[in-house]
Design a protein around this motif. Structure first.
Motif, PDB file in Angstrom:
ATOM      1  N   GLU A 181      -3.653  29.140   1.373  1.00 51.96           N
ATOM      2  CA  GLU A 181      -2.864  29.812   2.411  1.00 51.96           C
ATOM      3  C   GLU A 181      -1.911  30.825   1.794  1.00 51.96           C
ATOM      4  OE1 GLU A 181      -0.038  28.798   6.284  1.00 51.96           O
ATOM      5  OE2 GLU A 181      -0.657  27.182   4.932  1.00 51.96           O
ATOM      6  N   HIS A 182      -1.282  30.460   0.696  1.00 56.43           N
ATOM      7  CA  HIS A 182      -0.367  31.390   0.024  1.00 56.43           C
ATOM      8  C   HIS A 182      -1.121  32.625  -0.459  1.00 56.43           C
ATOM      9  CE1 HIS A 182       3.150  32.727  -2.098  1.00 56.43           C
ATOM     10  NE2 HIS A 182       2.599  32.584  -3.290  1.00 56.43           N
ATOM     11  N   LEU A 183      -2.308  32.420  -1.011  1.00 55.56           N
ATOM     12  CA  LEU A 183      -3.103  33.548  -1.492  1.00 55.56           C
ATOM     13  C   LEU A 183      -3.584  34.426  -0.337  1.00 55.56           C
ATOM     14  CD1 LEU A 183      -5.163  31.568  -4.134  1.00 55.56           C
ATOM     15  CD2 LEU A 183      -3.716  33.541  -4.667  1.00 55.56           C
ATOM     16  N   VAL A 184      -3.918  33.815   0.787  1.00 54.97           N
ATOM     17  CA  VAL A 184      -4.458  34.554   1.929  1.00 54.97           C
ATOM     18  C   VAL A 184      -3.366  35.221   2.744  1.00 54.97           C
ATOM     19  CG1 VAL A 184      -5.634  34.267   4.153  1.00 54.97           C
ATOM     20  CG2 VAL A 184      -6.563  33.188   2.100  1.00 54.97           C
ATOM     21  N   ARG A 185      -2.363  34.444   3.142  1.00 51.89           N
ATOM     22  CA  ARG A 185      -1.358  34.963   4.078  1.00 51.89           C
ATOM     23  C   ARG A 185      -0.270  35.782   3.382  1.00 51.89           C
ATOM     24  NH1 ARG A 185      -1.377  30.000   7.946  1.00 51.89           N
ATOM     25  NH2 ARG A 185      -2.442  30.874   9.767  1.00 51.89           N
ATOM     26  N   ASN A 186       0.115  35.378   2.182  1.00 50.02           N
ATOM     27  CA  ASN A 186       1.220  36.053   1.507  1.00 50.02           C
ATOM     28  C   ASN A 186       0.727  37.094   0.506  1.00 50.02           C
ATOM     29  OD1 ASN A 186       2.732  32.825   1.549  1.00 50.02           O
ATOM     30  ND2 ASN A 186       3.158  34.484   2.969  1.00 50.02           N
ATOM     31  N   LEU A 187       0.138  36.646  -0.582  1.00 46.69           N
ATOM     32  CA  LEU A 187      -0.297  37.593  -1.602  1.00 46.69           C
ATOM     33  C   LEU A 187      -1.400  38.520  -1.092  1.00 46.69           C
ATOM     34  CD1 LEU A 187      -0.123  35.239  -4.691  1.00 46.69           C
ATOM     35  CD2 LEU A 187       0.962  37.488  -4.557  1.00 46.69           C
ATOM     36  N   GLY A 188      -2.471  37.945  -0.590  1.00 48.55           N
ATOM     37  CA  GLY A 188      -3.593  38.766  -0.139  1.00 48.55           C
ATOM     38  C   GLY A 188      -3.346  39.494   1.163  1.00 48.55           C
TER      39      GLY A 188
ATOM     40  N   LYS B 112      -2.840  41.611  -9.096  1.00 48.03           N
ATOM     41  CA  LYS B 112      -4.229  41.590  -8.649  1.00 48.03           C
ATOM     42  C   LYS B 112      -4.380  40.743  -7.394  1.00 48.03           C
ATOM     43  CE  LYS B 112      -6.000  42.304 -13.331  1.00 48.03           C
ATOM     44  NZ  LYS B 112      -6.660  41.669 -14.510  1.00 48.03           N
ATOM     45  N   ALA B 113      -3.770  39.572  -7.378  1.00 48.24           N
ATOM     46  CA  ALA B 113      -3.849  38.701  -6.209  1.00 48.24           C
ATOM     47  C   ALA B 113      -3.188  39.326  -4.994  1.00 48.24           C
ATOM     48  CB  ALA B 113      -3.198  37.355  -6.516  1.00 48.24           C
ATOM     49  N   GLY B 114      -2.169  40.154  -5.236  1.00 47.51           N
ATOM     50  CA  GLY B 114      -1.430  40.781  -4.147  1.00 47.51           C
ATOM     51  C   GLY B 114      -2.056  42.032  -3.588  1.00 47.51           C
ATOM     52  N   GLY B 115      -3.215  42.427  -4.111  1.00 50.80           N
ATOM     53  CA  GLY B 115      -3.900  43.596  -3.564  1.00 50.80           C
ATOM     54  C   GLY B 115      -3.202  44.913  -3.844  1.00 50.80           C
TER      55      GLY B 115
ATOM     56  N   ALA C  18      -9.743  27.824  -3.426  1.00 53.45           N
ATOM     57  CA  ALA C  18      -8.604  27.470  -2.569  1.00 53.45           C
ATOM     58  C   ALA C  18      -8.567  28.361  -1.336  1.00 53.45           C
ATOM     59  CB  ALA C  18      -7.302  27.595  -3.364  1.00 53.45           C
ATOM     60  N   MET C  19      -8.854  29.648  -1.501  1.00 51.86           N
ATOM     61  CA  MET C  19      -8.916  30.545  -0.351  1.00 51.86           C
ATOM     62  C   MET C  19     -10.010  30.102   0.615  1.00 51.86           C
ATOM     63  SD  MET C  19      -8.429  34.242  -2.239  1.00 51.86           S
ATOM     64  CE  MET C  19      -8.653  35.194  -0.736  1.00 51.86           C
ATOM     65  N   ALA C  20     -11.163  29.758   0.064  1.00 48.19           N
ATOM     66  CA  ALA C  20     -12.263  29.287   0.905  1.00 48.19           C
ATOM     67  C   ALA C  20     -11.882  27.998   1.631  1.00 48.19           C
ATOM     68  CB  ALA C  20     -13.514  29.065   0.044  1.00 48.19           C
ATOM     69  N   ALA C  21     -11.176  27.111   0.942  1.00 47.96           N
ATOM     70  CA  ALA C  21     -10.737  25.857   1.556  1.00 47.96           C
ATOM     71  C   ALA C  21      -9.780  26.124   2.710  1.00 47.96           C
ATOM     72  CB  ALA C  21     -10.072  24.967   0.505  1.00 47.96           C
ATOM     73  N   PHE C  22      -8.896  27.097   2.544  1.00 46.96           N
ATOM     74  CA  PHE C  22      -7.965  27.419   3.628  1.00 46.96           C
ATOM     75  C   PHE C  22      -8.713  27.927   4.852  1.00 46.96           C
ATOM     76  CE2 PHE C  22      -5.650  30.897   5.767  1.00 46.96           C
ATOM     77  CZ  PHE C  22      -4.702  30.129   6.429  1.00 46.96           C
ATOM     78  N   PHE C  23      -9.658  28.842   4.646  1.00 47.69           N
ATOM     79  CA  PHE C  23     -10.386  29.395   5.784  1.00 47.69           C
ATOM     80  C   PHE C  23     -11.250  28.345   6.468  1.00 47.69           C
ATOM     81  CE2 PHE C  23      -9.692  33.708   3.887  1.00 47.69           C
ATOM     82  CZ  PHE C  23      -9.113  34.289   5.012  1.00 47.69           C
ATOM     83  N   LYS C  24     -11.825  27.404   5.709  1.00 44.58           N
ATOM     84  CA  LYS C  24     -12.725  26.427   6.306  1.00 44.58           C
ATOM     85  C   LYS C  24     -12.026  25.165   6.789  1.00 44.58           C
ATOM     86  CE  LYS C  24     -16.422  26.555   6.847  1.00 44.58           C
ATOM     87  NZ  LYS C  24     -17.140  27.020   8.073  1.00 44.58           N
TER      88      LYS C  24
END
Length: 290
Positions: free
Chosen positions: A186-193, A46-49, A277-283
């Motif tokens: 970052e891992h969720l955004v750049r890698n998994l997501g 799910k996290a990996g889209g 955590a995703m929101a924290a990475f973007f902000k």
């Protein structure tokens, strides 16, 4: 070039090319089948889209594939990733999963096209990959043959050798953020997501322009919004976390188009902590707007 060096040089280049083309050496590893690995794998899928692209068309179900990914280089079709041995991944070993997600290689050793975001998935750990494998192999097998990619004659898998080398050269090195929440995001955004894959511009060869990462991308039927620090300047972390949960923007409008299934199948399925955590990475993890 002196003629006496011509053939040795040609032979040396060919040998290097052959060596680079050879599949990566990966030690044999079993796909786990225990319930804990399967549960972790379900979350990672799910996290990996994976569902957004590989969900079967109406009447097929599961992750039997067929969704079209249009690009300037042709139309690619998402593969069947159910454990059917003939049309899916039922015969894959642990090494096959690692080769695919880390190195962009098919079980026969040839290259995947980067419509499959293996360049983002290369940041996954071996344990994460094997957990994903455990979940996928635990699902019902669906016999469904996906249509072949529709590509111009000049596009071939062998070209991915040079493409990957050039993409490696252009991709910047990054250090892990000291803040564990931002590092997780970052891992969720750049890698998994693999958010960069759609939300970043690409050059003429289809390689991400990392200097403009998250500044928006182009797809055949429209523009993908920017999600860099400047674009999200007025968003709070709470705004972003809520967006990842229900797909509502600051103005109260709900997201549509290709982002809608991403919210439905991916970000809304994450824990509150991971969305935060995703929101924290973007902000807090991206460079501030100039």
């Amino acid at each position: 070039m002196n003629s006496k060096w011509l053939w040795p040089s040609i032979i040396a280049v060919l040998l290097i090319a052959i060596w680079l083309y050879l599949p990566p050496g990966i030690d044999p590893v079993a796909v786990p089948a225990d319930s804990d690995s399967i549960a972790r794998g379900e979350y990672l899928v799910k996290a990996g889209g994976c569902i957004s692209c590989h969900e079967g068309s109406e009447g097929e179900g599961g992750l039997s594939g067929s969704a079209a990914v249009e690009s300037p280089f042709g139309t690619f079709y998402a593969s069947n990733i159910t454990p059917d041995p003939e049309t899916g991944i039922g015969n894959w070993s642990g090494e096959d999963f690692i080769a695919a997600l880390r190195h962009g290689r098919r079980p026969d050793g040839s290259f995947y096209y980067p419509a499959f975001p293996y360049r983002a998935y290369k940041g996954l750990s071996e344990e994460e990959i094997l957990d994903i494998a455990a979940y996928l192999q635990s699902q019902p097998a669906i016999s469904h043959s996906v249509a072949p990619h529709e590509l111009p004659a000049w596009v071939g898998r062998w070209q991915m050798l040079g493409w990957n080398l050039l993409a490696d050269w252009k991709e910047p090195g990054r250090e892990m953020n000291d803040d564990p929440e931002i590092a997780r995001g970052e891992h969720l955004v750049r890698n998994l997501g693999h958010c960069s894959e759609c939300h970043s511009p690409r050059d003429a060869l289809g390689i991400i322009q990392y200097r403009d990462e998250f500044k928006g991308g182009e797809i055949p039927d429209g523009h993908v919004e920017a999600i860099d620090a400047e674009a999200l300047n007025s968003w709070t972390e709470e705004d972003l976390a809520l967006f990842f949960l229900i797909g509502m923007k600051q103005d109260g409008e709900f997201v549509g188009g290709k982002m809608e299934p991403v919210i439905e199948h991916n970000t809304s399925q994450l824990t509150d902590a991971d969305r935060e955590a995703m929101a924290a990475f973007f902000k807090r993890g991206l460079p501030a707007s100039p």
